[in-house]
Design a protein around this motif. Structure first.
Motif, PDB file in Angstrom:
ATOM      1  N   PHE A  80       2.037   1.817  -3.553  1.00 12.12           N
ATOM      2  CA  PHE A  80       0.852   2.160  -4.343  1.00 12.12           C
ATOM      3  C   PHE A  80       0.507   3.635  -4.120  1.00 12.12           C
ATOM      4  CE2 PHE A  80      -3.740   0.370  -5.280  1.00 12.12           C
ATOM      5  CZ  PHE A  80      -3.857   1.226  -6.354  1.00 12.12           C
ATOM      6  N   MET A  81       0.499   4.067  -2.865  1.00  9.54           N
ATOM      7  CA  MET A  81       0.202   5.466  -2.538  1.00  9.54           C
ATOM      8  C   MET A  81       1.233   6.419  -3.152  1.00  9.54           C
ATOM      9  SD  MET A  81      -1.008   5.366   1.464  1.00  9.54           S
ATOM     10  CE  MET A  81      -1.231   7.161   1.574  1.00  9.54           C
ATOM     11  N   TRP A 140       0.749   6.835  -6.894  1.00 14.12           N
ATOM     12  CA  TRP A 140      -0.468   7.602  -7.153  1.00 14.12           C
ATOM     13  C   TRP A 140      -0.236   9.088  -6.843  1.00 14.12           C
ATOM     14  CZ3 TRP A 140      -5.904   5.293  -5.678  1.00 14.12           C
ATOM     15  CH2 TRP A 140      -6.920   6.094  -6.189  1.00 14.12           C
ATOM     16  N   GLN A 152       0.826  -1.209   0.000  1.00 14.07           N
ATOM     17  CA  GLN A 152       0.000   0.000   0.000  1.00 14.07           C
ATOM     18  C   GLN A 152       0.861   1.260   0.000  1.00 14.07           C
ATOM     19  OE1 GLN A 152      -2.866   0.355   3.198  1.00 14.07           O
ATOM     20  NE2 GLN A 152      -3.796   2.188   2.299  1.00 14.07           N
ATOM     21  N   CYS A 187       2.719   7.917   3.766  1.00 17.44           N
ATOM     22  CA  CYS A 187       2.572   6.666   3.009  1.00 17.44           C
ATOM     23  C   CYS A 187       3.081   5.473   3.810  1.00 17.44           C
ATOM     24  CB  CYS A 187       3.321   6.758   1.683  1.00 17.44           C
ATOM     25  SG  CYS A 187       2.670   7.994   0.549  1.00 17.44           S
ATOM     26  N   LEU A 212      -0.695  -1.693 -12.140  1.00 15.88           N
ATOM     27  CA  LEU A 212      -0.744  -2.404 -10.857  1.00 15.88           C
ATOM     28  C   LEU A 212      -1.097  -3.859 -11.127  1.00 15.88           C
ATOM     29  CD1 LEU A 212      -0.704  -1.921  -7.690  1.00 15.88           C
ATOM     30  CD2 LEU A 212      -3.190  -1.969  -7.861  1.00 15.88           C
ATOM     31  N   THR A 264      -6.581   2.708  -1.707  1.00 19.27           N
ATOM     32  CA  THR A 264      -5.475   1.737  -1.695  1.00 19.27           C
ATOM     33  C   THR A 264      -5.560   0.822  -0.474  1.00 19.27           C
ATOM     34  OG1 THR A 264      -4.015   3.313  -0.565  1.00 19.27           O
ATOM     35  CG2 THR A 264      -3.907   3.254  -2.976  1.00 19.27           C
ATOM     36  N   GLN A 288      -5.998   8.638  -2.591  1.00 18.43           N
ATOM     37  CA  GLN A 288      -4.730   7.901  -2.619  1.00 18.43           C
ATOM     38  C   GLN A 288      -4.558   7.005  -1.402  1.00 18.43           C
ATOM     39  OE1 GLN A 288      -5.025  11.194  -3.033  1.00 18.43           O
ATOM     40  NE2 GLN A 288      -3.823  11.908  -4.786  1.00 18.43           N
TER      41      GLN A 288
END
Length: 239
Positions: A30-31, A34, A27, A175, A42, A219, A215
């Motif tokens: 991913f954050m 983004w 995660q 994050c 992804l 996620t 974001q």
């Protein structure tokens, strides 16, 4: 203008292999991608069927890992540093913190949470809960204390009104921390009927603001995924 890099992020899949699974490291990356506004693919990796994929792309590795212009990266901290360095202004925003203290804020929460949630002995639960709660209080104090730029704008300020750890926008520190706080929230509610106290106004404000951001919100794994992951480690208290 330079050609956009080709980026693919591989993350742990959910149990049904339909969405993202419980993995705060996945995660986190991913954050970051983004928030950078980068174009990326992804790919969820079903760990029950994954060995062939993993052996081919990242031998000996577990998700998350990243392919950046055909180069495989497997260490989460190094991937974060690499993305901050290679997805940089003017094309991409900086996500590093202004204040070094923001990077370490809340870094002791997950350890105390683990001790609290893995203990079945009701006789020591209160002690473990106090230790865990003290880490939340410490984070709350940081979030309620005005940062230098806030004091520059209002020298008489005694309470911070900032949205996130380091200011008005999400950073690498957020994050890292927010995916863990989401896990803490879900697991503590299920196993201890424990909610983060509303009296911790800075922390409550922080989480409320974070869950408004796509974001972060989009996620997060489903709560059911988190509980499946903790089924074998978290313990209900013995009566």
């Amino acid at each position: 203008m330079a050609e956009s890099p080709k980026i693919e992020l591989f993350v742990k899949a959910s149990v049904d292999a339909e969405s993202v699974g419980n993995c705060p490291f996945s995660q986190r990356l991913f954050m970051i991608l983004w928030l950078k506004g980068a174009n990326f693919t992804l790919t969820t990796v079903d760990m029950k069927r994954a060995p062939a994929v993993l052996k081919a792309l990242a031998p000996g590795s577990q998700p998350p890992f990243l392919i950046f212009n055909d180069e495989v990266k497997t260490d989460t901290n190094k991937i974060e540093e690499f993305l901050e360095e290679n997805l940089a202004p003017p094309e991409y925003p900086k996500l590093c913190c202004r204040y070094k203290e923001s990077n370490g804020a809340g870094d002791d929460i997950f350890r105390k949470f683990s001790g609290y949630i893995k203990n079945p002995n009701s006789g020591i639960n209160n002690m473990l809960e106090k230790k865990f709660l003290s880490t939340l209080v410490k984070l709350n104090m940081y979030l309620e204390t005005p940062l230098t730029h806030e004091l520059d704008q209002n020298p008489n300020a005694t309470q911070s009104t900032r949205l996130y750890l380091d200011g008005e926008s999400l950073t690498l520190a957020d994050c890292n921390l927010l995916p863990k706080l989401n896990i803490v929230k879900v697991v503590c509610k299920q196993y201890r009927d424990f909610d983060i106290p509303k009296e911790l106004k800075g922390l409550t404000r922080y989480l409320d603001n974070a869950y408004k951001q796509d974001q972060f919100r989009y996620t997060c794994p489903n709560a059911s995924e988190i509980l499946i992951a903790y089924h074998s480690v978290a313990k209900y208290l013995n009566k």
